[in-house]
Design a protein around this motif. Structure first.
Motif, mmCIF file in Angstrom:
data_model
loop_
_atom_site.group_PDB
_atom_site.id
_atom_site.type_symbol
_atom_site.label_atom_id
_atom_site.label_comp_id
_atom_site.label_asym_id
_atom_site.label_seq_id
_atom_site.Cartn_x
_atom_site.Cartn_y
_atom_site.Cartn_z
ATOM 1 N N ALA A 56 -3.385 8.094 11.850
ATOM 2 C CA ALA A 56 -3.752 6.904 11.062
ATOM 3 C C ALA A 56 -4.711 7.291 9.946
ATOM 4 O O ALA A 56 -5.575 8.152 10.125
ATOM 5 C CB ALA A 56 -4.413 5.858 11.960
ATOM 6 N N ALA A 57 -4.542 6.661 8.799
ATOM 7 C CA ALA A 57 -5.516 6.795 7.710
ATOM 8 C C ALA A 57 -6.274 5.475 7.629
ATOM 9 O O ALA A 57 -5.660 4.405 7.504
ATOM 10 C CB ALA A 57 -4.809 7.089 6.395
ATOM 11 N N PHE A 70 -5.904 6.039 -1.903
ATOM 12 C CA PHE A 70 -6.426 7.195 -1.161
ATOM 13 C C PHE A 70 -5.821 7.251 0.249
ATOM 14 O O PHE A 70 -5.160 8.240 0.604
ATOM 15 C CB PHE A 70 -7.961 7.166 -1.098
ATOM 16 C CG PHE A 70 -8.540 8.372 -0.394
ATOM 17 C CD1 PHE A 70 -8.672 9.576 -1.057
ATOM 18 C CD2 PHE A 70 -8.923 8.308 0.940
ATOM 19 C CE1 PHE A 70 -9.184 10.701 -0.404
ATOM 20 C CE2 PHE A 70 -9.430 9.421 1.597
ATOM 21 C CZ PHE A 70 -9.566 10.623 0.916
ATOM 22 N N ALA A 71 -6.027 6.201 1.033
ATOM 23 C CA ALA A 71 -5.511 6.209 2.411
ATOM 24 C C ALA A 71 -3.981 6.323 2.401
ATOM 25 O O ALA A 71 -3.400 7.044 3.234
ATOM 26 C CB ALA A 71 -5.965 4.952 3.145
ATOM 27 N N GLU A 72 -3.338 5.652 1.440
ATOM 28 C CA GLU A 72 -1.871 5.708 1.345
ATOM 29 C C GLU A 72 -1.411 7.132 1.029
ATOM 30 O O GLU A 72 -0.406 7.609 1.562
ATOM 31 C CB GLU A 72 -1.366 4.755 0.255
ATOM 32 C CG GLU A 72 -1.531 3.268 0.554
ATOM 33 C CD GLU A 72 -2.969 2.763 0.460
ATOM 34 O OE1 GLU A 72 -3.830 3.493 -0.070
ATOM 35 O OE2 GLU A 72 -3.227 1.638 0.938
ATOM 36 N N SER A 73 -2.153 7.807 0.163
ATOM 37 C CA SER A 73 -1.798 9.191 -0.189
ATOM 38 C C SER A 73 -1.943 10.095 1.034
ATOM 39 O O SER A 73 -1.084 10.939 1.305
ATOM 40 C CB SER A 73 -2.711 9.722 -1.290
ATOM 41 O OG SER A 73 -2.563 8.945 -2.443
ATOM 42 N N VAL A 74 -3.035 9.899 1.758
ATOM 43 C CA VAL A 74 -3.275 10.726 2.950
ATOM 44 C C VAL A 74 -2.131 10.527 3.956
ATOM 45 O O VAL A 74 -1.546 11.493 4.461
ATOM 46 C CB VAL A 74 -4.643 10.372 3.589
ATOM 47 C CG1 VAL A 74 -4.798 11.041 4.946
ATOM 48 C CG2 VAL A 74 -5.785 10.755 2.650
ATOM 49 N N ALA A 75 -1.799 9.249 4.198
ATOM 50 C CA ALA A 75 -0.706 8.966 5.147
ATOM 51 C C ALA A 75 0.608 9.555 4.645
ATOM 52 O O ALA A 75 1.407 10.089 5.426
ATOM 53 C CB ALA A 75 -0.582 7.451 5.352
ATOM 54 N N GLY A 76 0.829 9.501 3.339
ATOM 55 C CA GLY A 76 2.058 10.054 2.754
ATOM 56 C C GLY A 76 2.126 11.573 2.904
ATOM 57 O O GLY A 76 3.188 12.135 3.199
ATOM 58 N N THR A 88 -4.173 1.851 8.295
ATOM 59 C CA THR A 88 -4.610 0.656 9.025
ATOM 60 C C THR A 88 -4.790 -0.516 8.051
ATOM 61 O O THR A 88 -5.117 -0.320 6.877
ATOM 62 C CB THR A 88 -5.937 0.903 9.777
ATOM 63 O OG1 THR A 88 -6.934 1.321 8.852
ATOM 64 C CG2 THR A 88 -5.757 1.949 10.862
ATOM 65 N N LEU A 89 -4.573 -1.723 8.551
ATOM 66 C CA LEU A 89 -4.744 -2.922 7.728
ATOM 67 C C LEU A 89 -6.228 -3.210 7.536
ATOM 68 O O LEU A 89 -6.649 -3.673 6.485
ATOM 69 C CB LEU A 89 -4.077 -4.122 8.405
ATOM 70 C CG LEU A 89 -2.578 -3.962 8.677
ATOM 71 C CD1 LEU A 89 -2.062 -5.096 9.529
ATOM 72 C CD2 LEU A 89 -1.828 -3.887 7.349
ATOM 73 N N THR A 91 -10.382 -2.057 7.606
ATOM 74 C CA THR A 91 -11.165 -0.932 7.089
ATOM 75 C C THR A 91 -12.307 -0.594 8.051
ATOM 76 O O THR A 91 -12.583 -1.335 9.003
ATOM 77 C CB THR A 91 -11.785 -1.288 5.719
ATOM 78 O OG1 THR A 91 -12.743 -2.335 5.915
ATOM 79 C CG2 THR A 91 -10.719 -1.733 4.727
ATOM 80 N N ASP A 92 -12.920 0.540 7.810
ATOM 81 C CA ASP A 92 -14.161 0.932 8.486
ATOM 82 C C ASP A 92 -14.012 0.919 10.027
ATOM 83 O O ASP A 92 -12.977 1.332 10.539
ATOM 84 C CB ASP A 92 -15.315 0.034 7.998
ATOM 85 C CG ASP A 92 -15.420 0.067 6.470
ATOM 86 O OD1 ASP A 92 -15.819 1.106 5.934
ATOM 87 O OD2 ASP A 92 -15.041 -0.935 5.830
ATOM 88 N N VAL A 93 -15.044 0.410 10.711
ATOM 89 C CA VAL A 93 -15.037 0.451 12.187
ATOM 90 C C VAL A 93 -13.870 -0.361 12.734
ATOM 91 O O VAL A 93 -13.194 0.050 13.690
ATOM 92 C CB VAL A 93 -16.386 -0.077 12.739
ATOM 93 C CG1 VAL A 93 -16.357 -0.118 14.263
ATOM 94 C CG2 VAL A 93 -17.530 0.809 12.240
ATOM 95 N N ASN A 94 -13.596 -1.469 12.096
ATOM 96 C CA ASN A 94 -12.482 -2.310 12.548
ATOM 97 C C ASN A 94 -11.150 -1.563 12.362
ATOM 98 O O ASN A 94 -10.239 -1.690 13.182
ATOM 99 C CB ASN A 94 -12.509 -3.631 11.759
ATOM 100 C CG ASN A 94 -11.798 -4.750 12.483
ATOM 101 O OD1 ASN A 94 -11.571 -4.654 13.698
ATOM 102 N ND2 ASN A 94 -11.446 -5.793 11.759
ATOM 103 N N GLY A 95 -11.063 -0.789 11.307
ATOM 104 C CA GLY A 95 -9.867 0.017 11.075
ATOM 105 C C GLY A 95 -9.722 1.116 12.116
ATOM 106 O O GLY A 95 -8.616 1.412 12.594
ATOM 107 N N LEU A 96 -10.838 1.703 12.484
ATOM 108 C CA LEU A 96 -10.833 2.742 13.521
ATOM 109 C C LEU A 96 -10.362 2.141 14.848
ATOM 110 O O LEU A 96 -9.546 2.722 15.570
ATOM 111 C CB LEU A 96 -12.266 3.281 13.642
ATOM 112 C CG LEU A 96 -12.516 4.586 14.358
ATOM 113 C CD1 LEU A 96 -11.646 5.700 13.807
ATOM 114 C CD2 LEU A 96 -14.002 4.954 14.190
ATOM 115 N N TYR A 97 -10.870 0.947 15.118
ATOM 116 C CA TYR A 97 -10.471 0.233 16.342
ATOM 117 C C TYR A 97 -8.967 -0.046 16.308
ATOM 118 O O TYR A 97 -8.248 0.197 17.281
ATOM 119 C CB TYR A 97 -11.275 -1.065 16.436
ATOM 120 C CG TYR A 97 -10.971 -1.889 17.659
ATOM 121 C CD1 TYR A 97 -11.467 -1.517 18.913
ATOM 122 C CD2 TYR A 97 -10.180 -3.040 17.566
ATOM 123 C CE1 TYR A 97 -11.180 -2.275 20.043
ATOM 124 C CE2 TYR A 97 -9.892 -3.797 18.692
ATOM 125 C CZ TYR A 97 -10.396 -3.416 19.919
ATOM 126 O OH TYR A 97 -10.109 -4.154 21.033
#
Ligand code: 2YJ
Length: 267
Positions: A56-57, A70-76, A88-89, A91-97
């Motif tokens: 996951a990015a 940025f995150a899209e490029s990493v995932a790509g 992830t939809l 961001t941050d801690v919530n995204g990590l979760y």
């Protein structure tokens, strides 16, 4: 550390597979070999990781905030390397979760100071500086058919330059450092490297690792006509003419090689 701009990475994710092919054309090695070389894994281990791991990015809003793409490029990039990946939809801690809840094994995330890949299963971590420097130094080694006994020039003695110098020395290269800041001379000499401050001397070197982050200052007439250049520094030092003259003799990208190296370290 250079902060990427949205417009620089607009097509990075889309073109990640094509860049892998270009690397294979130029070096006879691409993402798979970077995964192996930086992570120290066998191709069987990597094939297993591709089949089983989910990546996951996670976009991070801290500091200067999200860099569009940025995150899209990493995932790509991760996807182009053969892994399953998603952004992830949240961001941050919530995204990590969210990443963990959706079964991610590895998460990629970056703030203004650090860009990491963290393996949630085994705790392994891939730091972008370490992975980028190691990957590019090993690329220089490959481009040069080995560095043993060869005079190599590292441009810039910042974080990436220092790490590349270490890998180059471990590969048997004689490390010379070109650095404009005279205050770094002591550290260069203490590390056991040769110090160069005169720009004219760059021309002597055929094997160059460029860790500087000022664009367009390296001109054709400053370079040895046989120079091979591994260049993680952003923006790229070579000016437009040098890019043309040295086509196929330099390797540079903004995100891909470092990201693949990080994945290698994290699996
Ligand atoms: O999630 C996002 O979109 C942003 N928080 C990404 C920020 C990326 N960070 C940088 O470009 C920093 N300069 C740090 C990069 C470290 C690489 N050596």
């Amino acid at each position: 550390m250079t902060r990427l701009k949205t417009e620089w990475i607009e097509e990075t994710g889309l073109k990640a597979s094509a860049w892998d092919m270009s690397l294979n054309d130029m070096l006879g090695a691409g993402y798979d070999e970077i995964l192996e070389a930086v992570g120290g894994k066998t191709c069987e281990e990597i094939a297993h990781a591709k089949r089983t791991l989910k990546v996951a990015a996670v976009p991070v809003t801290q500091g200067e905030g999200i860099i569009g793409n940025f995150a899209e490029s990493v995932a790509g990039i991760v996807k182009a390397a053969g892994f399953s990946s998603f952004v992830t939809l949240n961001t941050d801690v919530n995204g990590l979760y969210e990443a963990k809840c959706k079964g991610a094994d590895i998460v990629f995330l970056a703030d203004d100071d650090r860009y990491i890949a963290l393996n949630l299963n085994n705790g392994r971590i891939g730091d972008n500086n370490i992975a980028t420097a190691d990957a590019y130094a090993k690329i220089l080694c490959r481009m040069s058919w080995g560095l043993e006994g060869k005079d190599c020039l590292v441009l810039g003695f910042g974080i990436i330059g220092q790490l590349m110098a270490e890998t180059i020395r471990n590969k048997g290269g004689n490390v010379y450092v070109f650095e404009k800041n005279p205050e770094k001379k002591k550290a260069v000499l203490e590390a056991g490297y040769f110090w160069i401050s005169n720009q004219d001397e760059i021309k002597r070197f055929k094997y160059i690792a460029d860790g500087t982050n000022v664009g367009d200052w390296l001109k054709t007439d400053m370079l040895n006509s046989e120079a091979l250049i591994s260049a993680p520094g952003i923006p790229l030092s070579l000016d437009i003419d040098a890019r043309e003259q040295f086509r196929g003799r330099y390797i540079h990208d903004l995100l891909e090689i470092g990201t693949i190296g990080m994945l290698g370290l994290a699996i």
